[in-house]
Design a protein around this motif. Structure first.
Motif, PDB file in Angstrom:
ATOM      1  N   ALA A 122     -27.180   1.968  31.610  1.00  0.00           N
ATOM      2  CA  ALA A 122     -28.520   2.506  31.352  1.00  0.00           C
ATOM      3  C   ALA A 122     -29.045   1.978  30.022  1.00  0.00           C
ATOM      4  O   ALA A 122     -28.272   1.592  29.138  1.00  0.00           O
ATOM      5  CB  ALA A 122     -28.484   4.036  31.325  1.00  0.00           C
ATOM      6  N   ASN A 123     -30.378   1.948  29.917  1.00  0.00           N
ATOM      7  CA  ASN A 123     -31.061   1.543  28.687  1.00  0.00           C
ATOM      8  C   ASN A 123     -30.670   0.129  28.260  1.00  0.00           C
ATOM      9  O   ASN A 123     -30.288  -0.115  27.103  1.00  0.00           O
ATOM     10  CB  ASN A 123     -30.770   2.556  27.570  1.00  0.00           C
ATOM     11  N   ILE A 124     -30.784  -0.788  29.209  1.00  0.00           N
ATOM     12  CA  ILE A 124     -30.459  -2.191  28.975  1.00  0.00           C
ATOM     13  C   ILE A 124     -31.747  -2.985  28.756  1.00  0.00           C
ATOM     14  O   ILE A 124     -32.716  -2.827  29.495  1.00  0.00           O
ATOM     15  CB  ILE A 124     -29.686  -2.773  30.175  1.00  0.00           C
ATOM     16  N   ASN A 125     -31.755  -3.850  27.749  1.00  0.00           N
ATOM     17  CA  ASN A 125     -32.931  -4.675  27.466  1.00  0.00           C
ATOM     18  C   ASN A 125     -32.919  -5.998  28.228  1.00  0.00           C
ATOM     19  O   ASN A 125     -33.977  -6.512  28.596  1.00  0.00           O
ATOM     20  CB  ASN A 125     -33.020  -4.965  25.964  1.00  0.00           C
ATOM     21  N   ALA A 126     -31.735  -6.555  28.439  1.00  0.00           N
ATOM     22  CA  ALA A 126     -31.625  -7.835  29.144  1.00  0.00           C
ATOM     23  C   ALA A 126     -30.271  -7.909  29.834  1.00  0.00           C
ATOM     24  O   ALA A 126     -29.319  -7.228  29.438  1.00  0.00           O
ATOM     25  CB  ALA A 126     -31.798  -9.011  28.179  1.00  0.00           C
ATOM     26  N   VAL A 127     -30.189  -8.736  30.879  1.00  0.00           N
ATOM     27  CA  VAL A 127     -28.938  -8.941  31.608  1.00  0.00           C
ATOM     28  C   VAL A 127     -28.604 -10.426  31.601  1.00  0.00           C
ATOM     29  O   VAL A 127     -29.428 -11.261  31.985  1.00  0.00           O
ATOM     30  CB  VAL A 127     -29.047  -8.451  33.071  1.00  0.00           C
ATOM     31  N   PHE A 128     -27.398 -10.754  31.128  1.00  0.00           N
ATOM     32  CA  PHE A 128     -26.890 -12.114  31.221  1.00  0.00           C
ATOM     33  C   PHE A 128     -26.224 -12.277  32.590  1.00  0.00           C
ATOM     34  O   PHE A 128     -25.188 -11.649  32.857  1.00  0.00           O
ATOM     35  CB  PHE A 128     -25.859 -12.394  30.124  1.00  0.00           C
ATOM     36  N   ILE A 129     -26.813 -13.080  33.461  1.00  0.00           N
ATOM     37  CA  ILE A 129     -26.204 -13.401  34.751  1.00  0.00           C
ATOM     38  C   ILE A 129     -25.294 -14.595  34.510  1.00  0.00           C
ATOM     39  O   ILE A 129     -25.760 -15.716  34.298  1.00  0.00           O
ATOM     40  CB  ILE A 129     -27.277 -13.725  35.804  1.00  0.00           C
ATOM     41  N   VAL A 130     -23.988 -14.344  34.495  1.00  0.00           N
ATOM     42  CA  VAL A 130     -23.013 -15.360  34.089  1.00  0.00           C
ATOM     43  C   VAL A 130     -22.438 -16.053  35.318  1.00  0.00           C
ATOM     44  O   VAL A 130     -21.924 -15.415  36.243  1.00  0.00           O
ATOM     45  CB  VAL A 130     -21.882 -14.723  33.261  1.00  0.00           C
ATOM     46  N   CYS A 131     -22.523 -17.379  35.313  1.00  0.00           N
ATOM     47  CA  CYS A 131     -22.026 -18.184  36.437  1.00  0.00           C
ATOM     48  C   CYS A 131     -21.279 -19.386  35.884  1.00  0.00           C
ATOM     49  O   CYS A 131     -21.808 -20.117  35.037  1.00  0.00           O
ATOM     50  CB  CYS A 131     -23.206 -18.633  37.304  1.00  0.00           C
ATOM     51  N   GLY A 132     -20.046 -19.581  36.326  1.00  0.00           N
ATOM     52  CA  GLY A 132     -19.246 -20.712  35.870  1.00  0.00           C
ATOM     53  C   GLY A 132     -19.585 -21.974  36.637  1.00  0.00           C
ATOM     54  O   GLY A 132     -19.849 -21.933  37.839  1.00  0.00           O
ATOM     55  N   LEU A 133     -19.562 -23.114  35.946  1.00  0.00           N
ATOM     56  CA  LEU A 133     -19.843 -24.395  36.599  1.00  0.00           C
ATOM     57  C   LEU A 133     -18.567 -24.975  37.209  1.00  0.00           C
ATOM     58  O   LEU A 133     -18.199 -26.117  36.984  1.00  0.00           O
ATOM     59  CB  LEU A 133     -20.473 -25.368  35.603  1.00  0.00           C
ATOM     60  N   VAL A 158     -30.029 -16.389  32.786  1.00  0.00           N
ATOM     61  CA  VAL A 158     -28.916 -17.029  33.492  1.00  0.00           C
ATOM     62  C   VAL A 158     -28.090 -17.828  32.487  1.00  0.00           C
ATOM     63  O   VAL A 158     -28.620 -18.692  31.778  1.00  0.00           O
ATOM     64  CB  VAL A 158     -29.410 -17.950  34.625  1.00  0.00           C
ATOM     65  N   VAL A 159     -26.802 -17.525  32.431  1.00  0.00           N
ATOM     66  CA  VAL A 159     -25.897 -18.214  31.510  1.00  0.00           C
ATOM     67  C   VAL A 159     -24.880 -19.004  32.334  1.00  0.00           C
ATOM     68  O   VAL A 159     -24.089 -18.423  33.083  1.00  0.00           O
ATOM     69  CB  VAL A 159     -25.163 -17.214  30.592  1.00  0.00           C
ATOM     70  N   LEU A 160     -24.927 -20.321  32.195  1.00  0.00           N
ATOM     71  CA  LEU A 160     -24.003 -21.208  32.913  1.00  0.00           C
ATOM     72  C   LEU A 160     -22.852 -21.566  31.977  1.00  0.00           C
ATOM     73  O   LEU A 160     -23.042 -22.278  30.984  1.00  0.00           O
ATOM     74  CB  LEU A 160     -24.730 -22.467  33.392  1.00  0.00           C
ATOM     75  N   THR A 161     -21.667 -21.028  32.270  1.00  0.00           N
ATOM     76  CA  THR A 161     -20.497 -21.267  31.429  1.00  0.00           C
ATOM     77  C   THR A 161     -19.721 -22.488  31.914  1.00  0.00           C
ATOM     78  O   THR A 161     -19.991 -23.039  32.980  1.00  0.00           O
ATOM     79  CB  THR A 161     -19.577 -20.043  31.426  1.00  0.00           C
ATOM     80  N   LYS A 162     -18.753 -22.911  31.098  1.00  0.00           N
ATOM     81  CA  LYS A 162     -17.856 -24.028  31.431  1.00  0.00           C
ATOM     82  C   LYS A 162     -18.614 -25.339  31.593  1.00  0.00           C
ATOM     83  O   LYS A 162     -18.283 -26.168  32.453  1.00  0.00           O
ATOM     84  CB  LYS A 162     -17.041 -23.712  32.696  1.00  0.00           C
ATOM     85  N   ALA A 163     -19.643 -25.524  30.763  1.00  0.00           N
ATOM     86  CA  ALA A 163     -20.432 -26.757  30.823  1.00  0.00           C
ATOM     87  C   ALA A 163     -19.595 -27.978  30.480  1.00  0.00           C
ATOM     88  O   ALA A 163     -19.933 -29.103  30.885  1.00  0.00           O
ATOM     89  CB  ALA A 163     -21.624 -26.650  29.867  1.00  0.00           C
ATOM     90  N   ASP A 164     -18.489 -27.781  29.771  1.00  0.00           N
ATOM     91  CA  ASP A 164     -17.630 -28.895  29.366  1.00  0.00           C
ATOM     92  C   ASP A 164     -16.869 -29.509  30.544  1.00  0.00           C
ATOM     93  O   ASP A 164     -16.245 -30.565  30.410  1.00  0.00           O
ATOM     94  CB  ASP A 164     -16.631 -28.416  28.309  1.00  0.00           C
TER      95      ASP A 164
END
Length: 366
Positions: A122-133, A158-164
């Motif tokens: 509850a009372n969230i300002n933003a959501v990071f949608i995390v997805c690994g590459l 949207v946060v794309l992890t493991k870009a390396d």
């Protein structure tokens, strides 16, 4: 003189509450309601019938009041602001936002959608949608996450992890941007720390961010990266099946060095809807725009002549997989909307039933 002495502690306490996520909206509501800052606390985590709460100065465990055990809609969740006294949560303050989904385990069965709510925060300002590459990368799942977050009236990132893992990860970002209109898409890597500066801007004082994603997507690793040290346990993803283990088992708000709060979240296997909203239309704004060019106003985009959406698929302007994803989510949201209307009708009937019983009691007394 007493007033002058008391001003500084009050000011300090408000500053401590702001670090917990207190914003101008909630502060104004407290003033209008006459609720003192000393009486409120925020729920940092929930474990069964125990709540870890904080007022910015101290943290302690609380239990719910007896009334809350029988009224699930008022049951505290992580991120709630509450009135707590003598180790008991007495009341949940009105929520500005409420992130929830449908219960897991129903998709793929005969049910069109789910009928039970699973609160997340509850009372969230933003959501990071995390997805690994890696094997976790899935455009259709990202669409579902976006619709879920929009339905709850919260800003998605949207946060794309493991870009390396890739030589040119920018191609994945471009692909996500093509289906996530107007949404920030951030590439991150634990190797060089890329993307963290952009994400830090969402974690300032008074801000609360929740993370959603599959197990193994890199949420806990991202938490450690943003915090600057290892505060969350992490685990390797299985090479054989490409899946991660649930290293995070409890939803807990974490104080971040940037001044805000971040909530890691156990991995989600199914993205099911519960809240009604215009999330699907927002995510598929391209299809909505094409719909305005269809011959029939009520076009279902299935077989109708003069359908601009089907024409776009034929011309290669719109991927068929995206249209199928839209159709599926639209059906689910129609069910959610119908269920909500049915609930409203039931509530209205029960209200009038109470009125009728009251009238009967009055007649008996006469």
């Amino acid at each position: 003189m007493t007033t002058l002495i008391n001003r500084k502690p009050i000011s300090d306490h408000i500053e401590q509450l702001r670090r917990l996520g207190l914003d101008d909206h909630l502060e104004s509501q407290l003033e209008l309601s006459g609720i003192l800052h000393d009486n409120i606390a925020r729920v940092l985590s929930v474990q069964r019938n125990l709540f870890l709460v904080s007022n910015g100065r101290d943290e302690w465990l609380c239990t719910p009041s007896g009334r809350m055990l029988h009224q699930q809609q008022e049951y505290p969740v992580t991120g709630d602001w509450v009135l707590a006294d003598d180790g008991v949560v007495k009341r949940v303050l009105p929520r500005r936002t409420f992130l929830c989904r449908g219960e897991s385990g129903s998709r793929g069965k005969n049910k069109v959608t789910v009928s039970r709510e699973q609160p997340i925060a509850a009372n969230i300002n933003a959501v990071f949608i995390v997805c690994g590459l890696d094997r976790d990368y899935n455009l259709r799942r990202i669409e579902r996450y976006l619709a879920l977050v929009y339905n709850c009236g919260i800003k998605p990132v949207v946060v794309l992890t493991k870009a390396d893992l890739h030589e040119y990860p920018e191609s994945f970002r471009d692909e996500v941007e093509s289906i996530a209109f107007g949404v920030s898409v951030v590439l991150t890597s634990m190797i060089d720390g890329s993307g963290t500066d952009e994400l830090h801007s969402y974690l300032g004082c008074g801000q609360t961010v929740a993370m959603l994603g599959s197990s193994g997507a890199g949420k806990s690793t991202l938490t450690n990266l943003l915090y600057g040290s290892d505060i969350q346990a992490t685990a390797a993803v299985s090479r054989s099946v490409g899946k991660g283990r649930h290293t995070t088992t409890v939803r807990e708000l974490i104080h971040m060095p940037q001044g805000g709060m971040l909530m890691d979240n156990p991995g989600i296997r199914e993205v099911s809807f519960y809240a009604d909203g215009d999330g699907v239309d927002t995510v598929f704004s391209d299809i909505q725009e094409l719909s305005g060019l269809c011959r029939f106003a009520d076009c279902s985009h299935m077989r109708e002549p003069g359908c601009a959406v089907l024409k776009a698929v034929e011309n290669g302007e719109l991927p068929l997989s995206r249209l199928e994803s839209y159709r599926k989510m639209k059906r689910e949201m129609e069910y959610v909307s119908a269920r909500s209307e049915k609930s409203a009708d039931r509530i209205e009937k029960e209200r009038w039933k109470d009125v009728t019983l009251s009238i009967k009691r009055m007649k008996i007394r006469k």
